[in-house]
Design a protein around this motif. Structure first.
Motif, PDB file in Angstrom:
ATOM      1  N   PRO A 110      41.954   9.253  52.132  1.00 62.73           N
ATOM      2  CA  PRO A 110      42.241   8.496  51.066  1.00 62.73           C
ATOM      3  C   PRO A 110      41.538   7.038  51.252  1.00 62.73           C
ATOM      4  CG  PRO A 110      44.320   9.762  51.503  1.00 62.73           C
ATOM      5  CD  PRO A 110      43.225  10.043  52.708  1.00 62.73           C
ATOM      6  N   VAL A 111      40.925   6.332  50.305  1.00 64.79           N
ATOM      7  CA  VAL A 111      40.643   4.923  50.454  1.00 64.79           C
ATOM      8  C   VAL A 111      40.834   4.457  49.085  1.00 64.79           C
ATOM      9  CG1 VAL A 111      38.064   5.847  49.601  1.00 64.79           C
ATOM     10  CG2 VAL A 111      38.434   3.717  50.992  1.00 64.79           C
ATOM     11  N   ALA A 135      46.812  13.118  42.486  1.00 67.36           N
ATOM     12  CA  ALA A 135      45.666  12.697  41.698  1.00 67.36           C
ATOM     13  C   ALA A 135      44.419  12.506  42.600  1.00 67.36           C
ATOM     14  CB  ALA A 135      45.973  11.170  41.091  1.00 67.36           C
ATOM     15  N   ASP A 136      43.186  12.629  41.915  1.00 64.66           N
ATOM     16  CA  ASP A 136      41.932  12.619  42.296  1.00 64.66           C
ATOM     17  C   ASP A 136      41.568  11.156  42.675  1.00 64.66           C
ATOM     18  OD1 ASP A 136      41.355  15.338  42.382  1.00 64.66           O
ATOM     19  OD2 ASP A 136      41.108  15.152  40.302  1.00 64.66           O
ATOM     20  N   ALA A 137      42.184  10.193  41.473  1.00 60.05           N
ATOM     21  CA  ALA A 137      41.858   8.808  41.616  1.00 60.05           C
ATOM     22  C   ALA A 137      43.227   7.865  41.172  1.00 60.05           C
ATOM     23  CB  ALA A 137      40.767   8.548  40.846  1.00 60.05           C
ATOM     24  N   MET A 141      40.563   6.472  45.667  1.00 54.94           N
ATOM     25  CA  MET A 141      40.047   7.914  45.607  1.00 54.94           C
ATOM     26  C   MET A 141      40.619   8.874  46.745  1.00 54.94           C
ATOM     27  SD  MET A 141      37.899   8.079  43.037  1.00 54.94           S
ATOM     28  CE  MET A 141      37.222   9.642  43.271  1.00 54.94           C
ATOM     29  N   ARG A 142      41.155  10.134  46.314  1.00 56.38           N
ATOM     30  CA  ARG A 142      41.759  10.821  47.512  1.00 56.38           C
ATOM     31  C   ARG A 142      40.798  11.172  48.786  1.00 56.38           C
ATOM     32  NH1 ARG A 142      43.514  16.628  45.413  1.00 56.38           N
ATOM     33  NH2 ARG A 142      44.574  15.524  43.770  1.00 56.38           N
ATOM     34  N   ASN A 143      39.495  11.413  48.602  1.00 54.19           N
ATOM     35  CA  ASN A 143      38.685  11.343  49.516  1.00 54.19           C
ATOM     36  C   ASN A 143      37.714  10.662  49.790  1.00 54.19           C
ATOM     37  OD1 ASN A 143      37.235  12.435  51.812  1.00 54.19           O
ATOM     38  ND2 ASN A 143      37.677  14.701  51.541  1.00 54.19           N
TER      39      ASN A 143
END
Length: 192
Positions: A97-98, A123-125, A140-142
């Protein structure tokens, strides 16, 4: 997986930072405010649950600056508009996550950042909306899966900034966390 919190900072030089605030306060006072606000923010958001990285501008000056804490890693923002620079910083992060934040939001705390990282579990974002239609946080998740068009056609510094960015994430699960006020004008200072 490593959680990464990227803080976007500029060298606090008069005329380079907080120019709208500088119209009312004076450019020196606005730069002074930004320098002290940024220092306080960095103290508040350091936490063992994530790595804090400074995204510095201008690149060369920011990398060698004595203003920012020496123990925090620094990445040059590089060229482009705000979206280009934020996307580049997000993609540099280790897998995981970032989140990216600005340094001019007095209400940011460890708890609020942690809520954003927690939201990325589902969540994705994630976004932290700002009162002016923008956002104080985007995550964002990744970091390895940042959409190419995440910040495409975003009207920066407008009431449509958040809506434009959300439109680029159609089909993604998006979470919203606390709404905060960034400081662009003297009026904003009186309201935080």
């Amino acid at each position: 997986m490593t959680r990464t919190l990227i803080v976007m900072v500029k060298e606090p030089r008069p005329g380079r930072v907080k120019t709208r605030l500088g119209r009312d306060l004076g450019l020196v006072n606005a730069a002074w405010w930004f320098r002290h606000q940024s220092a306080a923010l960095l103290r508040r958001v350091e936490d063992p649950r994530w790595q804090v990285v400074l995204a510095v501008a201008p690149d060369r000056e920011g990398l060698s600056s004595r203003v920012w804490p020496a123990h925090l890693p620094r990445w040059p923002q590089g060229r482009g508009d705000l979206g280009d620079r934020m996307a580049r910083m997000m993609r540099l992060a280790l897998p995981g996550p970032v989140c990216v934040i600005g340094a001019d939001i007095p209400g940011i705390s460890r708890d609020r950042v942690w809520r954003a990282f927690q939201a990325l579990g589902q969540a994705d974002a994630v976004f932290g909306p700002a009162m002016d239609g923008g956002y104080w946080l985007v995550g964002m998740r990744n970091s390895q899966h940042i959409p190419q068009n995440l910040f495409a056609n975003v009207r920066w510094s407008s009431e449509q900034t958040l809506a434009d960015t959300l439109a680029n994430l159609a089909g993604c699960q998006v979470a919203l966390v606390d709404q905060l006020r960034d400081v662009d004008t003297v009026e904003d200072l009186t309201l935080v």
